[in-house]
Design an enzyme around this catalytic site. Structure first.
Site, PDB file in Angstrom:
ATOM      1  N   HIS A 193      -9.299 -39.671 -78.238  1.00 54.50           N
ATOM      2  CA  HIS A 193     -10.687 -39.217 -78.090  1.00 54.50           C
ATOM      3  C   HIS A 193     -11.707 -40.351 -78.130  1.00 54.50           C
ATOM      4  O   HIS A 193     -12.696 -40.324 -77.427  1.00 54.50           O
ATOM      5  CB  HIS A 193     -11.022 -38.166 -79.140  1.00 54.50           C
ATOM      6  CG  HIS A 193     -10.754 -36.793 -78.640  1.00 54.50           C
ATOM      7  ND1 HIS A 193     -11.408 -35.675 -79.046  1.00 54.50           N
ATOM      8  CD2 HIS A 193      -9.889 -36.367 -77.699  1.00 54.50           C
ATOM      9  CE1 HIS A 193     -10.967 -34.622 -78.401  1.00 54.50           C
ATOM     10  NE2 HIS A 193     -10.027 -35.027 -77.580  1.00 54.50           N
ATOM     11  N   CYS A 518     -11.046 -30.383 -66.206  1.00 56.85           N
ATOM     12  CA  CYS A 518     -11.900 -31.217 -67.063  1.00 56.85           C
ATOM     13  C   CYS A 518     -11.135 -32.307 -67.789  1.00 56.85           C
ATOM     14  O   CYS A 518     -11.688 -32.991 -68.636  1.00 56.85           O
ATOM     15  CB  CYS A 518     -12.648 -30.359 -68.072  1.00 56.85           C
ATOM     16  SG  CYS A 518     -11.585 -29.691 -69.336  1.00 56.85           S
TER      17      CYS A 518
HETATM   18  C1  PEP Z   1      -7.762 -31.388 -72.207  1.00 54.39           C
HETATM   19  O1  PEP Z   1      -6.849 -31.054 -72.973  1.00 54.39           O
HETATM   20  O2  PEP Z   1      -7.587 -31.760 -71.035  1.00 54.39           O
HETATM   21  C2  PEP Z   1      -9.155 -31.382 -72.674  1.00 54.39           C
HETATM   22  C3  PEP Z   1     -10.157 -31.624 -71.845  1.00 54.39           C
HETATM   23  O3  PEP Z   1      -9.370 -31.142 -73.986  1.00 54.39           O
HETATM   24  P1  PEP Z   1      -9.234 -32.240 -75.143  1.00 54.39           P
HETATM   25  O4  PEP Z   1      -9.032 -33.582 -74.504  1.00 54.39           O
HETATM   26  O5  PEP Z   1     -10.501 -32.135 -75.917  1.00 54.39           O
HETATM   27  O6  PEP Z   1      -8.040 -31.734 -75.886  1.00 54.39           O
END
Ligand code: PEP
Ligand code: MG
Length: 594
Positions: A193, A518
């Site tokens: 993240h 996304c």
């Molecule tokens: C994903 O899993 O692609 C996503 C956008 O969520 P995160 O990266 O917050 O788990």
């Protein structure tokens, strides 16, 4: 000169003086001779008194800014300071085992943890986080000369690069990024993240370096090359000249003359929607500036990280339980993005993250990303009272803009039905209270293979899909995205991943519901073109990636990439697919790093 190789997660090359931030400190045990025992006990007592003073000060500040509810977190810690099971117990350990105070206090925490882990009541179990915070403070006070993360962050100036063992989201939130030229961490992978945040901030970054924080000394000159996956310590004149050239050549993206607003368009006239992924309410400005049409993913769980940029701390417990506080945040986002939509993903955390205290931030990303347990919508359904607070805040805010609610980490239809039932009940409650609202579209993240395989069934239950490839790839390929040992197997172009994406896209098309993607894949212009070829037209990405995506899309013909996608979907390996893709792109991406 020394080169360290890691994973470039945010492109660009910068040089700067190293500021080193190490948070994971081992507590060593050493023997205290009898004549020093009184001194050791006095150190422990002095640490307690410092903690009392610090907590009283923090409490006063928070009460003033955020009211008594927030301040009560610190009341609890002040009470614990006098608990006979904490400091007096540590004093007993010092006396009986002739151990140093740091070790004794750590020992007490381990004893506490074992007791907390056995408590059935989840609320009480979560108090372990408060104890961890307090113990961390006591240990810090035992080493008065030791710099805290906050002290170190004060050392940053415009010529700094940050080298850390790891960067937790809460720490990222505290950093003044105008003062960081680039960063490098020992831990991490591409979809870590903090890496996602670095990309959104447009700061070059290399992660997964294993021991950079030990190898590099404070103040040393360092080059961080996020485009070449490396960090160069004590660079040569030649390397520094390369850094200077890079900065001279760097033309602003808008110089290409593309319109930054409205839908992006391929060369053959297919319009492509580009929304933004954001983590903090104040990222809205960056999203708008980059030309995002809306917010395709707001990771609302960042409200729980304790501290976010430019705002006052919001503690995990109070943010979860405080409907008005959440309502104000959602409302200002909806108003700020209007007329564009804002897709709020309900909290995607697990129990441990929910329990983390203010100062401690979240567990390391490395731990977080691997979580497959009671997380996301599953946790929300297991905590209906907290979930209702978030739903009420969202539904109340809905009339201030175009809200979409999205559930994370869904693995089956029954979870969606239950969640929707709760949304309906919450809406009915609000209507009874005289607060009727417009219907809010409800969608899910498709990020678990089970959801992808049953996308046709799920499509009948929801208003939209968002494909979360970050998680989908790791669970599809059984590769933990935070584990550096297998991170090279984390392959977005794996045929299984592409086939799953197609399956989800088809299910959405048949049911006539919108589908967007996304995951980080969308931020990579080469992968983006293939995704367009696979029939996707809606994307959400880190704001900094939007201008480049817009430019690249303007240069490709979607028809050509549809034909390419039909061909590559039958190829056996990711390498075969990548080769074809790069051949199709020709020189289009040459010199342009994602
Ligand atoms: C994903 O899993 O692609 C996503 C956008 O969520 P995160 O990266 O917050 O788990
Ligand atoms: Mg996810």
């Amino acid at each position: 000169m020394q080169r360290l190789t890691g994973i470039g997660v945010s492109p660009g090359i910068v040089s700067g003086r190293a500021v080193i931030l190490i948070q994971r400190e081992q507590v060593l045990r050493y023997h205290v001779p009898p004549q020093r025992l009184a001194h050791e006990l006095a150190r422990l007592e002095a640490s307690r008194e410092r903690a009392r003073q610090q907590l009283t000060d923090i409490r006063g500040g928070v009460a003033l800014r955020r009211g008594p509810d927030m301040a009560s977190i610190f009341d609890a810690q002040l009470l614990m300071l006098d608990d006979p099971m904490l400091v007096p117990r540590a004093a007993d350990i010092i006396r009986e085992q002739r151990a140093n105070a740091e070790w004794a206090i750590q020992r007490v925490f381990q004893e506490f943890s074992a007791v907390f882990d056995e408590i059935a009541d989840p609320y009480l179990r979560e108090r372990k986080g408060d104890v961890a915070d307090l113990v961390g403070r006591l240990k810090m006070n035992l080493r008065p000369g030791m710099a805290t993360p906050r002290d170190l962050l004060r050392e940053l100036d415009e010529a700094s690069v940050l080298i850390a063992d790891e960067l937790t989201p809460s720490l990222v939130a505290q950093i003044d990024w105008t003062k960081v030229r680039g960063f490098a961490t020992d831990a991490g992978s591409r979809t870590y993240h903090s890496a996602i945040l670095a990309r959104s901030l447009d700061v070059p970054a290399v992660v997964g370096l294993y021991d950079a924080s030990r190898v590099i000394q404070p103040g040393q000159l360092v080059v961080i090359d996020g485009s070449a996956d490396e960090v160069i310590v004590d660079p040569s004149e030649e390397v520094l000249a390369r850094v200077a050239r890079h900065h001279d050549d760097r033309a602003p993206v808008s110089a290409a003359g593309h319109d930054r607003h409205g839908p992006a368009m391929t060369a053959d006239g297919v319009s492509i929607r580009l929304d933004a992924n954001i983590e903090f309410p104040d990222d809205l400005a960056a999203a708008r500036y980059a030309g995002a049409e809306g917010i395709g993913l707001y990771r609302s769980e960042f409200l729980l990280t304790g501290i976010w940029r430019g705002a006052t701390p919001v503690g995990p417990v109070s943010a979860v339980n405080n409907e008005d506080q959440q309502y104000e945040i959602y409302r200002s986002m909806l108003e700020g993005m209007a007329p564009g939509p804002v897709t709020v993903r309900t909290f995607d955390v697990d129990e441990d993250q929910l329990a983390r205290p203010l100062a401690d931030g979240w567990v390391a990303d490395a731990e977080r990303a691997g979580r497959q347990g009671l997380r996301g919508l599953r946790l929300s359904l297991a905590r209906p009272e907290q979930f209702r607070v978030q739903l009420r805040a969202l539904l109340r805010a809905a009339r201030h803009g175009r809200l979409r609610i999205m559930f994370p980490f869904v693995s089956g239809v029954e979870q969606i039905r239950e969640a929707r039932r709760m949304v309906d009940e919450t809406a009915a409650d609000l209507a009874r209270r005289g607060e009727p609202m417009a219907r809010v579209p409800i969608g899910v993240m498709i990020e678990i293979p089970a959801a992808a395989y049953t996308a046709d069934l799920i499509a009948r239950e929801v208003d939209f899909f968002t494909i979360g490839t970050n998680d989908l790839i790791q669970y599809c390929l059984a590769v933990d995205r935070a584990d550096a040992r297998v991170s090279d197997m984390y392959e977005p172009l794996h045929p299984a991943v592409l086939r799953m994406i197609v399956m989800v896209r088809r299910a959405a098309t048949r049911q006539r519901i919108p589908v967007s993607l996304c995951g980080e894949m969308a931020s990579d212009p080469a992968l983006l073109t293939l995704l367009v070829g696979l029939g996707l037209t809606d994307f959400s990405m880190t704001p900094a990636a939007i201008p480049t995506a817009r430019q690249v899309l303007a240069e490709i013909r979607s028809e050509d990439f549809r034909a390419l996608a039909r061909r590559v979907i039958a190829l056996p390996t990711a390498q075969d697919i990548e080769r074809e893709l790069h051949a199709a792109l020709g020189g289009l991406l040459a010199g342009r790093k994602t």
